[in-house]
Design an enzyme around this catalytic site. Sequence first.
Site, short mmCIF file in Angstrom:
data_model
loop_
_atom_site.label_atom_id
_atom_site.label_comp_id
_atom_site.label_asym_id
_atom_site.label_seq_id
_atom_site.Cartn_x
_atom_site.Cartn_y
_atom_site.Cartn_z
N CYS A 1 -6.61 11.64 128.51
CA CYS A 1 -5.16 11.76 128.44
C CYS A 1 -4.45 10.74 129.31
O CYS A 1 -3.54 10.04 128.86
CB CYS A 1 -4.74 13.18 128.80
SG CYS A 1 -5.16 13.70 130.48
N HIS B 1 -0.21 12.45 122.70
CA HIS B 1 -1.17 12.48 123.80
C HIS B 1 -2.59 12.37 123.25
O HIS B 1 -2.83 12.56 122.05
CB HIS B 1 -1.02 13.77 124.62
CG HIS B 1 -1.31 15.02 123.84
ND1 HIS B 1 -1.96 16.10 124.37
CD2 HIS B 1 -1.04 15.39 122.54
CE1 HIS B 1 -2.07 17.08 123.47
NE2 HIS B 1 -1.52 16.66 122.36
N HIS C 1 -3.19 17.37 132.83
CA HIS C 1 -2.99 16.75 131.51
C HIS C 1 -1.63 16.07 131.46
O HIS C 1 -0.68 16.49 132.13
CB HIS C 1 -3.08 17.81 130.40
CG HIS C 1 -3.11 17.24 129.02
ND1 HIS C 1 -4.12 16.42 128.58
CD2 HIS C 1 -2.24 17.34 127.98
CE1 HIS C 1 -3.88 16.05 127.32
NE2 HIS C 1 -2.73 16.59 126.95
#
Length: 723
Positions: free
Chosen positions: A95, A160, A148
Site C-alpha cells: 500500500c 490503493h 494502511h
Amino acid sequence: MVAGLLLVLQLSVAVAEPAERCRALEPTIEQLDLSGVPAPRLEVNTSPWLAWRSDMLKVVPRKEAPSGVEVIKTARDFLGTPYVWGGIGKGGYDCSGFVNKVFAENGYDIPRVSRDQFKVGVKTRGYDLDTGDLVFFVSKPGETRISHVGIYVGDDEFIHAAAGKGRVTFDRLSTRYYSSRFAGGRRVLSLPPGRYSSRLGTAPKNMLFEGSNSVPANWDPFLSELGLHGSGDSGGLGGGAILTEHAGEMRPLQFTSSFLKGAVTHLGPALLTPEQTAVGFRMGGGSMNRSGSMVLSPEFSYFGHGNALQFSLAAPFRVPIGTGERPASEQWKDGWTTGLHYTKVLRELKFGQKESSLYVDFSRTLSGTLGHGQIMRYFTPNVVNDYFPEYDVRPDRPDKLSLSFDTYGEWAGTEIFVDDVMDPHVFGALAFMRPSILSSEQDGFLKRLSLGLTYAVDRDAPYQRNAETGEYSHRSVHALGLDAEMKLFRTDNLDIKPYVDLSGLFSEVGGGLGGAIGTLVRANVTGRTTHVFRLRLEARLSQASYIPSYFDMTYSLYRWRFPVDGAGDSVTPKLALLEELQNETVPRWGVYSEFIYRLHRKLAFLVSYEDTDTVGDESVETRFSGRNFTMMGQVRDLYLPGSRKALSFYLAYHLRNIKDPKPTLSPDNPHEYFYAALSMQVWRYISVDASVRKALTLAMSDAQARKESGLDGVVGMSLRYEL
C-alpha cells in the site's frame, strides 16, 4: 553552512546500502529551482537522496505542485498492478509502496511506510478530503497504529494497493470495513514538491502541519537542513536498513508470493461477481434449458479485505414465461422441496489463491487440475447445468458444489478436488514429497526433485443403457499416476520444470497405460504491470486402450454421451468407448500443448491443443480422434477512461474429439461447447449482465440431442449496495 552540508553528505554515503540496493547520488543543479537561494548554497552539487530508494521509486523532479486530478491520473495507470508483500515496484507494490511511487512520479520524496507518511503534510478531516489527499487506516477498529494508506479520488472513493484483492483497485470510504478503521487524511499537495523523508525513508520531525496556513512560505525542502538530517524515528532498524510496510511481520498463508504462477481455475460457466461485501437483488430473463424463464434472486456477498476470505449466497426463484406450464405458484416452489435443495444458497466460499501455500474453494463453477499428470486436467463438474450459474433453479437438485483444496509445505503437499461435496461421484487427489527430506543433502539434485502420486475415481460411471427400461448400468473407473518433477532452473521471474508421468486407467470393462514427458515454463515479466506467461509442452506414448486426460473439462457431459462419429443414433458413454478401444493393440502417439497469459487480475487467456494419433482399425480411428481444442479469455475490471465504471467479460470454448477444427456454434455439432458472459457496472449500485451458451443435453440419442440442443441466452440486472 557548506561544511555542515558536506559532512551530512559524507555520513549519508557512509551508511548507504550496497550498490545494488540504492542508486548513486545525482546532480541537483539541473533539477532544482534555486531562485532566491543565497549564493553560498550553490556550492552543493550533489543531492542527498535516500539510501533506501531504488530506481523503481525514482523521484521525477517538479517545480510546482500537481493538481489532485494529475495525481489520480498517475494512480489509475497502476490499476490491476499486483499487491506484493513489502513491494516497492519489483513485480508489484504494497500500500505505501504504491503511494510512494505515485507521488515520486509527481515530484515528492515522501517516507516509505504508511505510519511515517501519516506524519507528513497537512491534517485533513474526513469531511474535508479533496482529490489527491492521502487516507490512512488502522488494522482493527480502536487501534492507533497506522497500517494502511490510499489516495482519495473523490465521491467517497479511494485508490490503493489492496492486500485482500491482491491488486491496485478502488474502494469506498463509507463501507463498514474502511469507515470503522479510518484514521484521518493528510494533504501532501499543499506542500511544494521536494523531499519529505529522512535518508532512512522515515519521517523527519515537524513535517506535519495543522493547516495550509502553517506551511512555511517558499520552503525549499530539497535543501532544508530539516529535510537533510532526518531526525525522525527510524523504526528501530539499523542505519541504512530498507524499511518495509511489513517489517517484522510474517507473510499470511493466504497471500501468494511475489512469483505469480498463472493458474486458471475456471474453464466452463463462470460467475462475474465483484469483490465486495454487499447485499443485492438480481433479476434476469431469457432462454434457459430451451424454455423461457425469468429468475429473481436476492443475494449477499462477503469479501474479507484483510484475510482473503470471500463467499456469496443467493436464493433464486423462477417465474415461467409463456403458457401451457404449471401455475406460477407451484413453480416458485421448485427447487425448495428438500433439504438438499437449500444447499444451492451457497454459491462460493473461497480462501487464498490457487498455487499459494493454502487454498480452499467451494464453488459451483470450478475446474480442477491435479499436478502435471494426464489424469485430471481442468475437470469442470457443472458444464451441463440446465441453467446459467447466476440463475440456478434446478428443481430436481442443485448443481454440484465442488471443492478444490491445496496446501504446500517445504517438503510435501497435497491437492484435492471433489466434484460434489454433497454427493461425490468424481474424486481426485495428489500427494507429493521432496526426497531430500530423507537425506542430509540440502542442495543439488534431491533438493530440486519432487515425486507425486495421483489418484482419481468415478465411482458410478454410466456404462450401458437398457433398451427396455432406459436405465443405465454403472461401473467404477479408477486412474492412478506417478510423476517426477525437476526444478531445472528457478529465478525470481523464471521457472523451468521438466517432468515425466506414468498413469493408467482401470475398470471392470477395460483400461490401459500411458506415459508422458513434458516441460512446464512459468515466467513473469515485471514492470509497472506484471505479465505472467505459462507454457506446457508434452509428448505422449500410450496403449490404444488408454484415453489421456480422461477426467477433462467436459467429462460431466461425456461420461454419459461421448461425441464419437459413426454411431448412428446411439449414445456412447465414455466408459463404453474405453471398452471399445480394448480391441486396438497398436500404441498411440500424442502431444499436448498449453499456453496461458495473464495480466495480473486484469486479463487472462488460455489456449490448448491435444492430439492423439490412433493407429489401427479405421472404424475406431473415425469414432475417436483424440483431438481436442480449448480456448478461454477473460477481461476483469476494465475501467472506462476517467471513470470507476468497469466492464468484465468471460469466454470459454471447447471443441472435443474433432476432425474438422472449424468452430460452428451449430446445434448439430455435439463436439462443441461455448459459454460467454458480459457484465458492466453502469452506476454505483447497478450493473447489467448478459450470458450466452451453446446448450448441451443428456438426451438418450444423438438425434434427440441435436433436436434439443441450441443457443441459450439471458440478460439481467443487479442492484447491489456495498456494506
